[in-house]
Design a protein around this motif. Structure first.
Motif, short mmCIF file in Angstrom:
data_model
loop_
_atom_site.label_atom_id
_atom_site.label_comp_id
_atom_site.label_asym_id
_atom_site.label_seq_id
_atom_site.Cartn_x
_atom_site.Cartn_y
_atom_site.Cartn_z
N TRP A 152 0.83 -1.21 0.00
CA TRP A 152 0.00 0.00 0.00
C TRP A 152 0.86 1.26 0.00
CZ3 TRP A 152 -4.68 1.87 -0.83
CH2 TRP A 152 -5.06 3.08 -0.24
N VAL A 153 1.90 1.25 0.81
CA VAL A 153 2.76 2.43 0.90
C VAL A 153 3.66 2.56 -0.33
CG1 VAL A 153 4.66 3.46 2.22
CG2 VAL A 153 2.69 2.47 3.42
N LEU A 154 4.24 1.46 -0.78
CA LEU A 154 5.18 1.54 -1.90
C LEU A 154 4.48 1.86 -3.22
CD1 LEU A 154 7.64 -1.40 -1.12
CD2 LEU A 154 7.86 1.03 -0.54
N ASP A 155 3.20 1.50 -3.35
CA ASP A 155 2.47 1.76 -4.60
C ASP A 155 1.79 3.12 -4.61
OD1 ASP A 155 3.21 -0.67 -5.61
OD2 ASP A 155 1.33 -1.69 -5.09
N ALA A 156 1.92 3.89 -3.54
CA ALA A 156 1.22 5.17 -3.44
C ALA A 156 1.77 6.18 -4.45
CB ALA A 156 1.35 5.73 -2.02
N ARG A 157 0.88 7.09 -4.86
CA ARG A 157 1.26 8.19 -5.75
C ARG A 157 1.06 9.52 -5.03
NH1 ARG A 157 1.06 6.61 -11.22
NH2 ARG A 157 1.31 4.35 -11.35
N PRO A 158 1.83 10.54 -5.31
CA PRO A 158 3.04 10.49 -6.13
C PRO A 158 4.16 9.74 -5.41
CG PRO A 158 2.85 12.64 -5.10
CD PRO A 158 1.60 11.90 -4.75
N ARG A 159 5.01 9.09 -6.18
CA ARG A 159 6.12 8.37 -5.56
C ARG A 159 7.16 9.35 -5.04
NH1 ARG A 159 4.93 5.31 -10.22
NH2 ARG A 159 3.92 3.32 -9.68
N ARG A 160 7.80 8.96 -3.95
CA ARG A 160 8.82 9.80 -3.34
C ARG A 160 10.02 8.96 -2.95
NH1 ARG A 160 3.94 11.89 -1.04
NH2 ARG A 160 3.66 14.11 -1.49
N ASP A 161 11.17 9.59 -2.84
CA ASP A 161 12.33 8.91 -2.26
C ASP A 161 11.96 8.54 -0.83
OD1 ASP A 161 13.81 9.32 -4.58
OD2 ASP A 161 14.70 11.19 -3.84
N THR A 162 11.99 7.24 -0.52
CA THR A 162 11.40 6.76 0.73
C THR A 162 12.38 5.91 1.53
OG1 THR A 162 9.19 6.74 -0.24
CG2 THR A 162 9.51 5.40 1.73
N LEU A 163 12.45 6.21 2.82
CA LEU A 163 13.12 5.34 3.78
C LEU A 163 12.02 4.62 4.54
CD1 LEU A 163 15.58 4.33 5.40
CD2 LEU A 163 15.41 6.41 6.80
N ALA A 164 11.86 3.33 4.26
CA ALA A 164 10.75 2.55 4.82
C ALA A 164 11.27 1.57 5.87
CB ALA A 164 10.03 1.79 3.71
N PHE A 165 10.73 1.66 7.08
CA PHE A 165 11.03 0.70 8.14
C PHE A 165 9.86 -0.28 8.22
CE2 PHE A 165 13.59 4.39 9.29
CZ PHE A 165 14.81 3.80 9.58
N ASP A 182 10.82 -7.97 -3.40
CA ASP A 182 11.52 -8.32 -4.64
C ASP A 182 10.74 -7.81 -5.86
OD1 ASP A 182 13.49 -9.53 -3.20
OD2 ASP A 182 12.72 -11.57 -3.49
N ARG A 183 9.42 -7.94 -5.80
CA ARG A 183 8.60 -7.45 -6.91
C ARG A 183 8.74 -5.93 -7.05
NH1 ARG A 183 3.79 -4.98 -6.83
NH2 ARG A 183 2.49 -4.98 -8.73
N TYR A 184 8.71 -5.22 -5.92
CA TYR A 184 8.84 -3.77 -5.96
C TYR A 184 10.20 -3.37 -6.51
CZ TYR A 184 9.33 1.05 -4.41
OH TYR A 184 9.56 2.40 -4.37
N TYR A 220 12.04 -4.95 -8.64
CA TYR A 220 12.04 -5.16 -10.09
C TYR A 220 11.23 -4.08 -10.80
CZ TYR A 220 11.03 -7.32 -14.60
OH TYR A 220 10.89 -7.57 -15.95
N MET A 221 10.04 -3.78 -10.27
CA MET A 221 9.19 -2.78 -10.92
C MET A 221 9.83 -1.40 -10.90
SD MET A 221 6.66 -4.37 -12.14
CE MET A 221 5.73 -2.91 -12.65
N GLN A 222 10.53 -1.08 -9.81
CA GLN A 222 11.15 0.23 -9.76
C GLN A 222 12.32 0.33 -10.74
OE1 GLN A 222 9.59 2.52 -8.30
NE2 GLN A 222 11.02 4.18 -8.70
N LYS A 223 13.04 -0.76 -10.96
CA LYS A 223 14.09 -0.76 -11.98
C LYS A 223 13.48 -0.51 -13.36
CE LYS A 223 17.84 -3.51 -10.00
NZ LYS A 223 18.86 -2.47 -10.26
N LEU A 224 12.30 -1.11 -13.62
CA LEU A 224 11.64 -0.87 -14.90
C LEU A 224 11.23 0.60 -15.04
CD1 LEU A 224 9.30 -3.97 -15.37
CD2 LEU A 224 11.50 -3.53 -16.44
N ARG A 225 10.70 1.18 -13.94
CA ARG A 225 10.28 2.58 -14.00
C ARG A 225 11.48 3.49 -14.26
NH1 ARG A 225 7.41 1.03 -9.06
NH2 ARG A 225 5.24 0.50 -9.60
N GLU A 251 20.31 1.97 -9.23
CA GLU A 251 20.01 0.81 -8.39
C GLU A 251 18.55 0.80 -7.96
OE1 GLU A 251 21.80 -1.29 -4.32
OE2 GLU A 251 22.33 0.77 -4.84
N GLY A 252 18.04 1.96 -7.59
CA GLY A 252 16.63 2.11 -7.28
C GLY A 252 16.24 1.75 -5.87
#
Length: 377
Positions: free
Chosen positions: A221-234, A270-272, A274-279, A365-366
């Motif tokens: 939910w958090v990683l797919d949110a828009r707009p995307r931001r540089d995020t430090l996620a714990f 892992d999915r995120y 990969y998807m972020q590398k594609l973006r 690296e993403g």
């Protein structure tokens, strides 16, 4: 804008469900607060939703005290048995017996200021309201949260707040988010309404159960949110996806819980990645497209998905001790609560000792992931 000690645009704190294990998350938060790493967004499921509400519903200087107040309130003995801090447990077998006794205490009498057995037992009630169909009555939690959580503060938007629950009729997963909902007590409790222990929670015309029935983590939910931001996620997990092959029925039950409630967080990460590398690749490619081609519908669709945002995902995973057994998520004794809290505090401090945790990944690296006690991947 970057804040505090990090160059990231936002800090997100993601709290999994896990009952009594949630004191581990409180210990993690204490270490983050000491390091001046205050979240811009806190999201939780079940007990993680309660911890999230306490964090978002208090000023920064009050949050750790409010968390401690909650965990002390729910870990008091319902029979008034004193907690002897000086008592030393000699071995794992002795510790296991004490934990089992305390867990039985919770099963029979509930957890003070949290839930009590429903009287008379639900088997003796005729069919009636869905908010009575449970083994325990969690109405004591209302007074506890209303004392410890300022819902006006949550709705003021200083910190984004999200909790997940399941609509019983549709079976769909729903997030109650402070950017789209006016958050109240019922949204927090809905996220932790795990059947058959706790009753369904009514919100509007719908009834909800614990979000952990579908996904026990708010990570996606958090990683797919828009707009995307540089995020430090714990990402603070209470169930370890990795474990040993069980050799008896108790171990089977323990491992079953761990697999169900760990919610495949590593796969989602892992999915995120990969998807972020594609973006990122798409964003770099679009920069090379002639300007006259960027106005087409296809180009606009791709532009909506392209970005070069980066993320550090810091996994802090509670690794239960063998003596905790199958009762680890409903053993609310004071001794065990303090063990969980201190473990979370130590794990977070250990993780924050790595200076790479607070550095932006390379834009190519993403995404980087960190795992307390394990090699970074």
């Amino acid at each position: 804008m970057p804040r505090g000690r990090t160059p990231f645009e936002q800090i997100a704190l993601l709290l999994q469900g896990g009952g009594a294990l949630g004191a581990y998350q409180a210990g993690v938060y204490e270490a983050l607060a000491e390091a001046d790493l205050h979240p811009d967004w806190v999201a939780g499921i079940s007990i993680g939703a309660i911890n999230s509400a306490i964090i978002a519903g208090n000023p920064a200087k009050r949050r750790v005290d409010a968390l401690r107040d909650f965990w002390h309130a729910v870990s008091a003995s319902p029979l008034g048995i004193p907690y002897f801090r000086a008592l030393k447990l000699g071995d794992e077998m002795q510790h296991q017996l004490i934990n089992q006794a305390r867990a039985m205490n919770t099963l029979f009498f509930g957890a003070p200021n949290f839930f009590v057995p429903r009287m008379p037992p639900p088997a003796l009630w005729p069919p009636g309201s869905p908010d009575k169909a449970s083994y325990y009555d969690n109405t004591p939690l209302r007074a506890t949260l209303e004392r410890l959580v300022d819902f006006d503060r949550i709705n003021a938007g200083e910190m984004r707040f999200s909790v997940g629950a399941v609509d019983i009729r549709s079976g769909n997963f729903t997030y109650f988010d402070s950017t789209t909902h006016k958050i109240g007590y019922e949204h927090v409790v809905a996220s932790g309404s795990l059947p058959p222990g706790f009753p369904a929670t009514k919100i509007g015309d719908s009834y909800f159960w614990d979000g952990g029935l579908i996904s026990n983590t708010p990570l996606e939910w958090v990683l797919d949110a828009r707009p995307r931001r540089d995020t430090l996620a714990f990402q603070v997990d209470l169930w370890n996806a990795r474990g040993e092959l069980p050799k008896d029925m108790i171990e089977v039950e323990v491992r079953h819980k761990e697999i169900v409630y760990s919610s495949r967080n590593r796969a989602a990460t892992d999915r995120y990645k990969y998807m972020q590398k594609l973006r990122i690749a798409l964003a770099n490619l679009i920069k090379k497209v002639p300007a006259e081609l960027r106005d087409g519908d296809d180009a606009k669709l791709l532009l909506g998905e392209a970005d070069d945002k980066v993320c550090n995902i810091v996994h802090l995973i509670y690794r239960a001790r063998p003596y905790e057994g199958i009762a680890k998520d409903f053993e609310f004794s004071r001794r065990t609560m303090e063990e969980h809290w201190q473990t979370g505090y130590r794990n977070a401090r250990q993780t924050l000792a790595d200076p790479e945790v607070l550095k932006l990944p390379d834009r190519l690296e993403g995404v980087r992931t960190f795992d307390c006690g394990e090699q970074r991947v």
